[in-house]
Enzyme design. Structure first.
Site, PDB file in Angstrom:
ATOM      1  N   LYS A 194      50.615  30.522  48.964  1.00 35.07           N
ATOM      2  CA  LYS A 194      50.777  29.132  49.450  1.00 35.07           C
ATOM      3  C   LYS A 194      52.019  28.506  49.395  1.00 35.07           C
ATOM      4  CE  LYS A 194      46.226  27.754  47.169  1.00 35.07           C
ATOM      5  NZ  LYS A 194      45.586  26.881  45.963  1.00 35.07           N
ATOM      6  N   HIS A 262      37.447  34.280  42.524  1.00 28.61           N
ATOM      7  CA  HIS A 262      38.718  33.668  41.993  1.00 28.61           C
ATOM      8  C   HIS A 262      38.793  33.885  40.528  1.00 28.61           C
ATOM      9  CE1 HIS A 262      42.314  31.370  42.890  1.00 28.61           C
ATOM     10  NE2 HIS A 262      42.233  30.756  41.803  1.00 28.61           N
ATOM     11  N   ARG A 265      41.090  36.861  39.751  1.00 31.92           N
ATOM     12  CA  ARG A 265      42.426  36.506  39.460  1.00 31.92           C
ATOM     13  C   ARG A 265      42.701  35.806  38.464  1.00 31.92           C
ATOM     14  NH1 ARG A 265      47.262  34.800  42.698  1.00 31.92           N
ATOM     15  NH2 ARG A 265      47.642  32.303  42.388  1.00 31.92           N
ATOM     16  N   TYR A 297      47.172  29.580  31.210  1.00 30.33           N
ATOM     17  CA  TYR A 297      46.621  30.629  30.761  1.00 30.33           C
ATOM     18  C   TYR A 297      46.927  30.891  29.288  1.00 30.33           C
ATOM     19  CZ  TYR A 297      45.481  31.845  35.559  1.00 30.33           C
ATOM     20  OH  TYR A 297      44.931  31.733  36.699  1.00 30.33           O
TER      21      TYR A 297
END
Length: 320
Positions: A194, A262, A265, A297
């Site tokens: 991105k 996703h 990931r 995370y």
């Protein structure tokens, strides 16, 4: 007055807004979606400013904006049901416009706007799979009735998502040239993510083996410049097919609805962190521009730790 109506903005300010949006699209390579979102956000603020003070919003009125005007706007937006995240984006757009005006218009002081703070919003925690579930997904992603090369293809794609932390668009954007790098012992991939951010991602042997198995079975010629992953007719693989394969394996394994491509990931990042991985190294592997994006995370890891504590600690169990 209708929200965002042109009459709420003076011709001079409307012209400046149009020039800024053109600047965004031409020089900053902003997408049409981003330009349209910024237009709506800034126009809504200018419309509020006009109604707040009366008359059409012009450059002089924008120049005179004070902190209390911005607070009134945000309070109005929250009262209308706009969430903190949406409002933060709108304020970011307004700041970008004000910064551009300050560089262009003599005497335009953007301090009040640039110093405004958006309301805090709680970043939602990712929902990764546990290690056993992630491994089961990579091993049983496709229906046994599918052709062998399709099963190998899907397994290779999800191996890249979980083994390298790629986004689905990044995995499906790989070409035949990338497959040669994957096959190299100790291989790595250069991924353009991105915002044009480039990163180097190491490839695990298991992932390299999964990609090699797919290439051996694939009925289509994979030239260096052609897509690595193919659909049934040889064209580029549609990401929806991987999503469907995930839906199918989720049902077979009894996994929650959050088990999407996703989520693999997310699982990559969470499992690395649980194993003692360095947060900044994980940031680089994921291609996050800001460490704060990766730090979410740590919240996942803490939540999992507390779940284990509540399930195993004698006092926690007796309190329940």
């Amino acid at each position: 007055m209708t929200k965002g109506a042109p009459s709420a903005i003076s011709p001079a300010l409307r012209d400046a807004l149009s020039q800024w949006l053109s600047h965004l699209g031409a020089l900053n390579d902003a997408s049409d979606h981003t330009v349209n979102a910024y237009r709506a956000d800034v126009t809504e603020f200018l419309d509020f400013l006009a109604r707040h003070h009366g008359g059409a919003a012009g450059l002089d009125q924008l120049r005179a904006v004070e902190t209390r005007d911005l607070r009134a706007w945000m309070a109005h937006a929250r009262a209308e049901g706009r969430g903190a995240r949406t409002l933060a984006r709108a304020l970011s757009a307004l700041k970008s416009f004000a910064r551009w005006l300050a560089d262009r218009e003599a005497g335009f002081d953007a301090t009040a706007i640039l110093s405004a703070r958006a309301p805090r919003h709680q970043r939602p925690l990712p929902r990764p799979l546990d290690e056993d579930a992630a491994r089961a997904v990579t091993e049983t992603i496709s229906d046994e009735k599918a052709e062998a090369w399709v099963r190998a293809r899907d397994a290779a794609v999800v191996s890249l998502l979980y083994g390298c932390g790629l986004r689905i668009s990044e995995a499906l954007g790989l070409t035949g040239r990338d497959s040669a790098r994957i096959a190299t012992p100790g291989g790595s991939l250069t991924i353009l993510g991105k915002g044009g951010k480039e990163r180097m991602v190491p490839v695990l042997p298991a992932t390299a083996e999964a990609v090699a198995a797919y290439q051996r079975l694939c009925p289509w010629d994979i030239a260096p410049q052609s897509p690595l992953f193919r659909g049934m007719r040889g064209g580029p693989l549609n990401p929806r097919l991987i999503a469907r394969a995930m839906e199918s394996v989720r049902l077979r394994l009894g996994l929650p609805a959050s088990a999407t491509p996703h989520a693999l990931r997310h699982s990559f990042a969470t499992h690395l962190l649980s194993a003692g991985g360095d947060l900044r190294a994980i940031q680089e592997l994921l291609g996050h521009a800001n460490l704060s994006t990766t730090q979410v995370y740590t919240g996942v890891d803490t939540a999992r730790l507390m779940e284990a504590y509540r399930a195993a600690h004698p006092r926690a169990k007796s309190a329940g």
